[in-house]
Motif scaffolding. Structure first.
Motif, PDB file in Angstrom:
ATOM      1  N   ARG A 312      29.440  39.668  13.101  1.00  0.00           N
ATOM      2  CA  ARG A 312      29.322  38.446  12.310  1.00  0.00           C
ATOM      3  C   ARG A 312      27.953  38.284  11.637  1.00  0.00           C
ATOM      4  NH1 ARG A 312      31.257  34.370  16.878  1.00  0.00           N
ATOM      5  NH2 ARG A 312      30.218  35.964  18.127  1.00  0.00           N
ATOM      6  N   PRO A 313      26.838  38.594  12.307  1.00  0.00           N
ATOM      7  CA  PRO A 313      25.546  38.438  11.628  1.00  0.00           C
ATOM      8  C   PRO A 313      25.425  39.245  10.339  1.00  0.00           C
ATOM      9  CG  PRO A 313      25.206  38.611  13.981  1.00  0.00           C
ATOM     10  CD  PRO A 313      26.658  38.926  13.742  1.00  0.00           C
ATOM     11  N   PHE A 314      26.054  40.433  10.306  1.00  0.00           N
ATOM     12  CA  PHE A 314      25.979  41.261   9.102  1.00  0.00           C
ATOM     13  C   PHE A 314      26.886  40.734   7.986  1.00  0.00           C
ATOM     14  CE2 PHE A 314      24.499  44.883  11.930  1.00  0.00           C
ATOM     15  CZ  PHE A 314      23.205  44.891  11.412  1.00  0.00           C
ATOM     16  N   VAL A 315      27.833  39.865   8.332  1.00  0.00           N
ATOM     17  CA  VAL A 315      28.636  39.243   7.287  1.00  0.00           C
ATOM     18  C   VAL A 315      27.772  38.256   6.498  1.00  0.00           C
ATOM     19  CG1 VAL A 315      30.671  37.837   6.780  1.00  0.00           C
ATOM     20  CG2 VAL A 315      30.752  39.507   8.650  1.00  0.00           C
ATOM     21  N   ARG A 316      26.993  37.459   7.214  1.00  0.00           N
ATOM     22  CA  ARG A 316      26.121  36.483   6.552  1.00  0.00           C
ATOM     23  C   ARG A 316      24.886  37.143   5.953  1.00  0.00           C
ATOM     24  NH1 ARG A 316      24.664  30.375   8.475  1.00  0.00           N
ATOM     25  NH2 ARG A 316      23.250  29.880   6.752  1.00  0.00           N
ATOM     26  N   ARG A 340      36.064  34.836   8.964  1.00  0.00           N
ATOM     27  CA  ARG A 340      37.325  35.587   9.030  1.00  0.00           C
ATOM     28  C   ARG A 340      38.339  34.972   8.076  1.00  0.00           C
ATOM     29  NH1 ARG A 340      37.099  36.291  15.581  1.00  0.00           N
ATOM     30  NH2 ARG A 340      35.568  37.979  15.559  1.00  0.00           N
ATOM     31  N   ASN A 341      38.593  35.701   7.008  1.00  0.00           N
ATOM     32  CA  ASN A 341      39.401  35.178   5.916  1.00  0.00           C
ATOM     33  C   ASN A 341      40.295  36.279   5.396  1.00  0.00           C
ATOM     34  OD1 ASN A 341      40.405  34.170   3.471  1.00  0.00           O
ATOM     35  ND2 ASN A 341      38.515  33.090   2.991  1.00  0.00           N
ATOM     36  N   ILE A 342      41.594  36.053   5.392  1.00  0.00           N
ATOM     37  CA  ILE A 342      42.540  37.076   4.960  1.00  0.00           C
ATOM     38  C   ILE A 342      42.363  37.448   3.489  1.00  0.00           C
ATOM     39  CG2 ILE A 342      44.418  35.544   4.286  1.00  0.00           C
ATOM     40  CD1 ILE A 342      46.301  37.556   5.714  1.00  0.00           C
ATOM     41  N   GLU A 343      41.646  36.619   2.739  1.00  0.00           N
ATOM     42  CA  GLU A 343      41.349  36.933   1.344  1.00  0.00           C
ATOM     43  C   GLU A 343      40.115  37.833   1.213  1.00  0.00           C
ATOM     44  OE1 GLU A 343      43.446  36.202  -0.999  1.00  0.00           O
ATOM     45  OE2 GLU A 343      44.675  35.217   0.541  1.00  0.00           O
ATOM     46  N   GLY A 344      39.508  38.142   2.336  1.00  0.00           N
ATOM     47  CA  GLY A 344      38.312  38.988   2.338  1.00  0.00           C
ATOM     48  C   GLY A 344      37.222  38.333   3.150  1.00  0.00           C
ATOM     49  N   ILE A 345      36.685  39.065   4.119  1.00  0.00           N
ATOM     50  CA  ILE A 345      35.690  38.493   5.017  1.00  0.00           C
ATOM     51  C   ILE A 345      34.461  38.039   4.242  1.00  0.00           C
ATOM     52  CG2 ILE A 345      34.522  40.690   5.568  1.00  0.00           C
ATOM     53  CD1 ILE A 345      34.515  39.643   8.531  1.00  0.00           C
ATOM     54  N   ALA A 346      33.984  36.835   4.560  1.00  0.00           N
ATOM     55  CA  ALA A 346      32.814  36.297   3.869  1.00  0.00           C
ATOM     56  C   ALA A 346      32.311  35.069   4.615  1.00  0.00           C
ATOM     57  CB  ALA A 346      33.167  35.897   2.427  1.00  0.00           C
ATOM     58  N   CYS A 347      30.993  34.911   4.658  1.00  0.00           N
ATOM     59  CA  CYS A 347      30.413  33.730   5.278  1.00  0.00           C
ATOM     60  C   CYS A 347      30.516  32.549   4.314  1.00  0.00           C
ATOM     61  CB  CYS A 347      28.942  33.995   5.635  1.00  0.00           C
ATOM     62  SG  CYS A 347      28.118  32.558   6.361  1.00  0.00           S
ATOM     63  N   PRO A 348      31.064  31.418   4.759  1.00  0.00           N
ATOM     64  CA  PRO A 348      31.207  30.269   3.864  1.00  0.00           C
ATOM     65  C   PRO A 348      29.896  29.549   3.554  1.00  0.00           C
ATOM     66  CG  PRO A 348      31.910  29.664   6.057  1.00  0.00           C
ATOM     67  CD  PRO A 348      31.621  31.142   6.096  1.00  0.00           C
ATOM     68  N   PHE A 349      28.817  29.935   4.235  1.00  0.00           N
ATOM     69  CA  PHE A 349      27.550  29.253   4.063  1.00  0.00           C
ATOM     70  C   PHE A 349      26.574  30.023   3.173  1.00  0.00           C
ATOM     71  CE2 PHE A 349      29.228  28.024   8.261  1.00  0.00           C
ATOM     72  CZ  PHE A 349      29.487  26.692   7.986  1.00  0.00           C
ATOM     73  N   VAL A 350      27.044  31.100   2.565  1.00  0.00           N
ATOM     74  CA  VAL A 350      26.191  31.900   1.682  1.00  0.00           C
ATOM     75  C   VAL A 350      26.518  31.579   0.234  1.00  0.00           C
ATOM     76  CG1 VAL A 350      25.578  34.217   0.961  1.00  0.00           C
ATOM     77  CG2 VAL A 350      25.948  33.725   3.378  1.00  0.00           C
TER      78      VAL A 350
END
Length: 350
Positions: A312-316, A340-350
């Protein structure tokens, strides 16, 4: 220089630092399991920002039964070699190493069109089906080598098929594939033996191993069994063990803990990793809630593990390794699991 930035050997592979990007399902592949431009962009960002060892999202070794989720990467056919070859070329351009994680969903699939299989549950595998799964794994390892990957990681964790063979709670077989630790490990043993016939003795084969002795669930395994399995894996020629735990499909938070806000909450599989590290001579990799540079350094200096692994840290912050090298104290990740998003992993806070 901090021990975090020193090189380490994993079998025949030398990694430039102690940072591992743990295998992370990213939902960036296409519906047929092929890598996409978005996949390549994700791995390029990790590699160019000095992640020493990158483990791919888990790729299913057989179709359709081996597939766990939509947009999951695949490696069940030679047609996938070209995509992983391109991926390896991208990662190697930045001095990083790339390891392909290979898996079979077993009963743990979210696909309505796929009937899961298990060692000895409702859909118990036949002898012929077990042999076919072993063949599929060996072929996946062969494809990883042909694609120029630096190694493979067998997924023996998180409730997928091989972890359910290892667990005495889910593997109730009374034949050669169940009962003793040796028998429950037999499918892994055969996978490694058949793989070696294709890739030789030097190609690195790693594992991700459940150590969830403290958790309930259908893939729980006593820690004394985990340590014995680790010793047997080293004897089998496995060159590194990533210590994890929990089951992806369990409702309780046994895999990716929420709210890692203090150093005391970090490294929640560290005790298990230390027990394994004390029993083997190959590198041990710790994953699970690592956030602070000071904790990571302590993990290595205390010989709890040899490398630190994060997801998870590397996602953000895909540039987290560089940030830590430049003096940042800890990852910005707040362990909320909203990436964790089926449309593509991504941090919502970035």
């Amino acid at each position: 220089m901090s021990i975090l930035f020193s090189p380490i050997s994993i079998g025949s592979m030398t990694v430039k630092n102690r940072f591992v990007r743990s295998a992370t399902q990213d939902w960036l592949g296409d519906e047929n399991g092929y890598l996409t431009d978005r996949s390549y962009a994700l791995y390029k960002e990790l590699a160019k920002n000095d992640v020493g060892l990158i483990v791919t999202a888990h790729s299913y070794v057989s179709y359709p039964r081996g597939k766990a989720s939509p947009k999951q990467n695949a490696v069940y056919d030679d047609s996938f070699i070209e995509g992983y070859d391109a991926l390896a070329t991208i990662v190697h351009a930045y001095g990083a190493k790339i390891v392909l994680q290979v898996s079979h969903a077993g009963v743990q699939t979210t696909l309505e069109t796929t009937q899961g299989v298990a060692p000895a549950e409702t859909n118990a595998l036949t002898e012929a089906e077990i042999q076919e799964i072993i063949r599929c794994y060996a072929q996946a390892v062969r494809r990883a080598q042909l694609a120029g990957c630096d190694g493979v990681q067998l997924h023996l964790a998180h409730g997928y098929l091989l972890s359910r063979f290892l667990s005495p709670q889910s593997n109730l077989r009374t034949d050669q594939w169940g009962g003793s630790v040796e028998n429950r490990l037999r499918i892994v043993t055969e996978i490694v033996h058949q793989s070696r016939q294709w890739v030789g003795e030097d190609f690195p084969i790693m594992v991700k191993l459940n150590s969830s002795g403290g958790f309930l669930g259908t893939a729980a395994i006593p820690i004394q069994d985990v340590v014995e399995i680790a010793v047997r894996l080293e004897q089998l020629g496995i060159c590194a063990i990533e210590v994890s735990g929990g089951v992806t499909s369990e409702p309780e938070n046994s895999l990716s803990w929420l709210g890692i806000t203090t150093e005391e909450k970090e490294g929640y599989f560290a005790e298990n990793a230390k027990m394994i590290k004390d029993a083997v001579h190959i590198p041990v990799i710790l994953v699970g809630g690592l956030r602070s540079r000071s904790v990571m350094e302590q993990v290595l200096e205390s010989r709890t593990a040899d490398m630190v692994s994060m997801s998870r840290p590397f996602v953000r912050e895909p540039d987290l390794v560089r940030r830590l090298a430049q003096g940042q104290d800890k990852a910005a990740c707040i362990s909320c699991n909203q990436c964790r998003n089926i449309e593509g992993i991504a941090c919502p806070f970035v």
